[in-house]
Write an enzyme that holds these catalytic residues in place. Structure first.
Site, PDB file in Angstrom:
ATOM      1  N   ASP A 123      -3.573   3.242   2.015  1.00  0.00           N
ATOM      2  CA  ASP A 123      -4.176   4.411   2.661  1.00  0.00           C
ATOM      3  C   ASP A 123      -3.358   5.667   2.326  1.00  0.00           C
ATOM      4  OD1 ASP A 123      -6.305   4.705   5.286  1.00  0.00           O
ATOM      5  OD2 ASP A 123      -4.961   6.389   4.875  1.00  0.00           O
ATOM      6  N   VAL A 162     -15.174   7.703   5.990  1.00  0.00           N
ATOM      7  CA  VAL A 162     -15.617   7.401   4.619  1.00  0.00           C
ATOM      8  C   VAL A 162     -16.752   6.376   4.698  1.00  0.00           C
ATOM      9  CG1 VAL A 162     -14.957   6.497   2.357  1.00  0.00           C
ATOM     10  CG2 VAL A 162     -13.310   7.851   3.672  1.00  0.00           C
ATOM     11  N   HIS A 176     -14.833  -0.493   5.030  1.00  0.00           N
ATOM     12  CA  HIS A 176     -13.445  -0.841   4.718  1.00  0.00           C
ATOM     13  C   HIS A 176     -12.777  -1.399   5.960  1.00  0.00           C
ATOM     14  CE1 HIS A 176     -13.898   3.400   5.754  1.00  0.00           C
ATOM     15  NE2 HIS A 176     -12.753   3.288   6.410  1.00  0.00           N
ATOM     16  N   HIS A 210      -9.277  -1.774   7.826  1.00  0.00           N
ATOM     17  CA  HIS A 210      -7.891  -1.288   7.876  1.00  0.00           C
ATOM     18  C   HIS A 210      -6.980  -2.478   8.214  1.00  0.00           C
ATOM     19  CE1 HIS A 210      -8.762   3.161   8.264  1.00  0.00           C
ATOM     20  NE2 HIS A 210      -9.915   2.681   8.695  1.00  0.00           N
TER      21      HIS A 210
HETATM   22  P1  5GP Z   1     -12.133   5.636   8.330  1.00  0.00           P
HETATM   23  O1  5GP Z   1     -11.737   6.870   9.097  1.00  0.00           O
HETATM   24  O2  5GP Z   1     -13.454   5.853   7.614  1.00  0.00           O
HETATM   25  O3  5GP Z   1     -12.130   4.371   9.137  1.00  0.00           O
HETATM   26  O4  5GP Z   1     -11.019   5.411   7.246  1.00  0.00           O
HETATM   27  C1  5GP Z   1     -10.963   6.130   6.052  1.00  0.00           C
HETATM   28  C2  5GP Z   1      -9.542   6.030   5.575  1.00  0.00           C
HETATM   29  O5  5GP Z   1      -9.518   6.424   4.220  1.00  0.00           O
HETATM   30  C3  5GP Z   1      -8.570   6.939   6.323  1.00  0.00           C
HETATM   31  O6  5GP Z   1      -7.536   6.157   6.916  1.00  0.00           O
HETATM   32  C4  5GP Z   1      -8.041   7.883   5.260  1.00  0.00           C
HETATM   33  O7  5GP Z   1      -6.675   8.197   5.403  1.00  0.00           O
HETATM   34  C5  5GP Z   1      -8.328   7.125   3.984  1.00  0.00           C
HETATM   35  N1  5GP Z   1      -8.570   7.978   2.825  1.00  0.00           N
HETATM   36  C6  5GP Z   1      -9.355   9.093   2.801  1.00  0.00           C
HETATM   37  N2  5GP Z   1      -9.363   9.618   1.562  1.00  0.00           N
HETATM   38  C7  5GP Z   1      -8.559   8.813   0.791  1.00  0.00           C
HETATM   39  C8  5GP Z   1      -8.186   8.852  -0.582  1.00  0.00           C
HETATM   40  O8  5GP Z   1      -8.586   9.723  -1.363  1.00  0.00           O
HETATM   41  N3  5GP Z   1      -7.354   7.866  -1.006  1.00  0.00           N
HETATM   42  C9  5GP Z   1      -6.911   6.871  -0.173  1.00  0.00           C
HETATM   43  N4  5GP Z   1      -6.099   5.949  -0.697  1.00  0.00           N
HETATM   44  N5  5GP Z   1      -7.259   6.812   1.132  1.00  0.00           N
HETATM   45  C10 5GP Z   1      -8.078   7.766   1.607  1.00  0.00           C
END
Ligand code: 5GP
Length: 113
Positions: free
Chosen positions: A30, A95, A99, A101
């Site tokens: 992340d 996103v 996914h 975590h």
């Molecule tokens: P969500 O909020 O959708 O559950 O998790 C999305 C995750 O993707 C977040 O923890 C965020 O830090 C991570 N993330 C967002 N953009 C990028 C990126 O460009 N590269 C990586 N490696 N992680 C990302």
């Protein structure tokens, strides 16, 4: 259809630290880690979120959890770890490509915010 952010990382169009990959998923570090270990286990198939997965995704969904568990074992997280899947706006999803975590390496609080 426009590729998702995570698809672009899978194809190398956007850089990312991929720690593991197989035919069904990748494990990506992340970019904004919330724990010493914070990986995202992402299916190659761009399923938007759990709430939109279908019966045909059953094996893939199971594979994501088994992979997270195996990675936790490989990283010696025997003291514990957490698996989180955010779904939709209220769930904190940012996103729209499913996914898992995987968080570990520190004591995690409960309940989450
Ligand atoms: P969500 O909020 O959708 O559950 O998790 C999305 C995750 O993707 C977040 O923890 C965020 O830090 C991570 N993330 C967002 N953009 C990028 C990126 O460009 N590269 C990586 N490696 N992680 C990302």
């Amino acid at each position: 259809m426009e590729k998702t952010l995570f698809e672009k990382i899978m194809t190398g169009e956007i850089p990312g630290q991929i720690e593991y990959e197989d035919d069904l998923c990748i494990a990506l570090r992340d970019i904004n880690p919330q724990a010493p270990i914070h990986l995202l286990i992402i299916p190659r198939k761009p399923i938007p979120r759990v709430g939109e997965a279908s019966k045909e995704d059953q094996a893939t969904l199971g594979h994501l959890l088994l992979t997270a568990g195996q990675i936790a074992k490989n990283l010696n997280l025997e003291n514990g770890f957490r698996i989180v899947i955010n779904n939709g706006e209220d769930g904190g999803e940012t996103v729209p490509h499913l996914h898992v975590h995987l968080l570990g390496g520190r004591q995690l609080d409960w309940p989450p915010g």
